[in-house]
Design a protein around this motif. Sequence first.
Motif, mmCIF file in Angstrom:
data_model
loop_
_atom_site.group_PDB
_atom_site.id
_atom_site.type_symbol
_atom_site.label_atom_id
_atom_site.label_comp_id
_atom_site.label_asym_id
_atom_site.label_seq_id
_atom_site.Cartn_x
_atom_site.Cartn_y
_atom_site.Cartn_z
ATOM 1 N N MET A 1 0.848 -1.170 0.000
ATOM 2 C CA MET A 1 0.000 0.000 0.000
ATOM 3 C C MET A 1 0.896 1.236 0.000
ATOM 4 O O MET A 1 1.828 1.311 0.787
ATOM 5 N N THR A 2 0.607 2.163 -0.873
ATOM 6 C CA THR A 2 1.341 3.420 -0.913
ATOM 7 C C THR A 2 0.491 4.499 -0.266
ATOM 8 O O THR A 2 -0.663 4.719 -0.660
ATOM 9 N N ASP A 3 1.047 5.161 0.746
ATOM 10 C CA ASP A 3 0.355 6.252 1.429
ATOM 11 C C ASP A 3 0.378 7.467 0.499
ATOM 12 O O ASP A 3 1.455 7.991 0.201
ATOM 13 N N PRO A 4 -0.784 7.912 0.020
ATOM 14 C CA PRO A 4 -0.802 9.025 -0.933
ATOM 15 C C PRO A 4 -0.339 10.359 -0.325
ATOM 16 O O PRO A 4 0.000 11.278 -1.064
ATOM 17 N N ARG A 5 -0.288 10.451 0.990
ATOM 18 C CA ARG A 5 0.091 11.706 1.632
ATOM 19 C C ARG A 5 1.583 11.981 1.537
ATOM 20 O O ARG A 5 2.001 13.124 1.480
ATOM 21 N N ASP A 6 2.407 10.914 1.558
ATOM 22 C CA ASP A 6 3.866 11.122 1.539
ATOM 23 C C ASP A 6 4.608 10.133 0.643
ATOM 24 O O ASP A 6 5.829 10.171 0.554
ATOM 25 N N GLY A 7 3.883 9.222 -0.002
ATOM 26 C CA GLY A 7 4.497 8.273 -0.926
ATOM 27 C C GLY A 7 5.178 7.081 -0.282
ATOM 28 O O GLY A 7 5.755 6.254 -0.995
ATOM 29 N N GLN A 8 5.112 6.957 1.045
ATOM 30 C CA GLN A 8 5.734 5.798 1.698
ATOM 31 C C GLN A 8 4.952 4.536 1.344
ATOM 32 O O GLN A 8 3.726 4.553 1.274
ATOM 33 N N VAL A 9 5.686 3.457 1.157
ATOM 34 C CA VAL A 9 5.099 2.170 0.794
ATOM 35 C C VAL A 9 5.151 1.258 2.013
ATOM 36 O O VAL A 9 6.195 1.138 2.666
ATOM 37 N N TYR A 10 4.022 0.617 2.307
ATOM 38 C CA TYR A 10 3.908 -0.272 3.461
ATOM 39 C C TYR A 10 3.536 -1.684 3.016
ATOM 40 O O TYR A 10 2.701 -1.856 2.115
ATOM 41 N N LYS A 11 4.128 -2.652 3.668
ATOM 42 C CA LYS A 11 3.716 -4.038 3.470
ATOM 43 C C LYS A 11 2.372 -4.223 4.162
ATOM 44 O O LYS A 11 2.098 -3.612 5.196
ATOM 45 N N MET A 12 1.555 -5.091 3.577
ATOM 46 C CA MET A 12 0.272 -5.443 4.165
ATOM 47 C C MET A 12 0.219 -6.959 4.288
ATOM 48 O O MET A 12 0.930 -7.665 3.577
ATOM 49 N N VAL A 13 -0.650 -7.426 5.174
ATOM 50 C CA VAL A 13 -0.847 -8.854 5.317
ATOM 51 C C VAL A 13 -2.329 -9.109 5.591
ATOM 52 O O VAL A 13 -2.994 -8.304 6.261
ATOM 53 N N LYS A 14 -2.841 -10.208 5.031
ATOM 54 C CA LYS A 14 -4.215 -10.607 5.306
ATOM 55 C C LYS A 14 -4.176 -11.679 6.393
ATOM 56 O O LYS A 14 -3.505 -12.701 6.243
ATOM 57 N N ILE A 15 -4.880 -11.405 7.468
ATOM 58 C CA ILE A 15 -4.952 -12.341 8.600
ATOM 59 C C ILE A 15 -6.432 -12.563 8.876
ATOM 60 O O ILE A 15 -7.116 -11.658 9.379
ATOM 61 N N GLY A 16 -6.933 -13.752 8.519
ATOM 62 C CA GLY A 16 -8.370 -13.994 8.614
ATOM 63 C C GLY A 16 -9.085 -12.990 7.728
ATOM 64 O O GLY A 16 -8.677 -12.744 6.588
ATOM 65 N N PRO A 17 -10.123 -12.337 8.249
ATOM 66 C CA PRO A 17 -10.855 -11.362 7.429
ATOM 67 C C PRO A 17 -10.196 -9.978 7.371
ATOM 68 O O PRO A 17 -10.684 -9.088 6.688
ATOM 69 N N PHE A 18 -9.086 -9.794 8.080
ATOM 70 C CA PHE A 18 -8.456 -8.480 8.213
ATOM 71 C C PHE A 18 -7.299 -8.280 7.241
ATOM 72 O O PHE A 18 -6.516 -9.182 7.007
ATOM 73 N N VAL A 19 -7.183 -7.073 6.734
ATOM 74 C CA VAL A 19 -5.985 -6.646 6.025
ATOM 75 C C VAL A 19 -5.365 -5.569 6.914
ATOM 76 O O VAL A 19 -6.003 -4.559 7.218
ATOM 77 N N VAL A 20 -4.144 -5.823 7.343
ATOM 78 C CA VAL A 20 -3.473 -4.951 8.306
ATOM 79 C C VAL A 20 -2.075 -4.621 7.789
ATOM 80 O O VAL A 20 -1.474 -5.407 7.053
ATOM 81 N N MET A 21 -1.589 -3.452 8.142
ATOM 82 C CA MET A 21 -0.215 -3.112 7.795
ATOM 83 C C MET A 21 0.725 -4.055 8.521
ATOM 84 O O MET A 21 0.537 -4.344 9.699
ATOM 85 N N ALA A 22 1.737 -4.536 7.814
ATOM 86 C CA ALA A 22 2.731 -5.429 8.398
ATOM 87 C C ALA A 22 3.969 -4.638 8.823
ATOM 88 O O ALA A 22 5.040 -5.206 9.008
#
Length: 164
Positions: free
Chosen positions: A1-22
């Motif tokens: 996921m790229t944060d549109p506010r500052d361009g930082q890129v974050y890893k994400m992970v799906k855990i059960g029904p959740f998508v959370v930043m890793a």
Amino acid sequence: MTDPRDGQVYKMVKIGPFVVMAENLNYDMPSSYCYDNLPDNCGLYGRLYKWEAAIQACPAGWHLPSSDEWEALYAEMGRTSSAMQAKGFSEWSDATDAYGFSALPAGAYYAGSFYDVGSYAYFWSATESTSIYADRWYLPASGVNLGHYFYKSYGYSVRCLQDM
């Protein structure tokens, strides 16, 4: 996921029904801090946020998890702290990071001082206890603790959960 506010890129992970930043959020805003005021620590651990900042810190489409959401996420990870912890930290010798959540022992901030880097992870919850306190999740070497009544002026890490 790229944060549109500052361009930082974050890893994400799906855990059960959740998508959370890793990764811990590292969005620079008022009432957020790099551990020991060193920018390199923000690069490694993300920023530490006071609660009012944490509530507003996640980008559009994401939010700070409530205590109930943290509890459900923890249950999805088998209620095992080692499954949440990133590998490579001496205090977390049993870490498996089995779900890719990669919790980091980023420590905390309070009243101009920094504490516990390398040993403990603290994460804000969106759940407010009172007008001066809010809930936080605490991840020591073993176990996980939901804490109530922590001063909103403390600085803890933020993990953002994708809106469903």
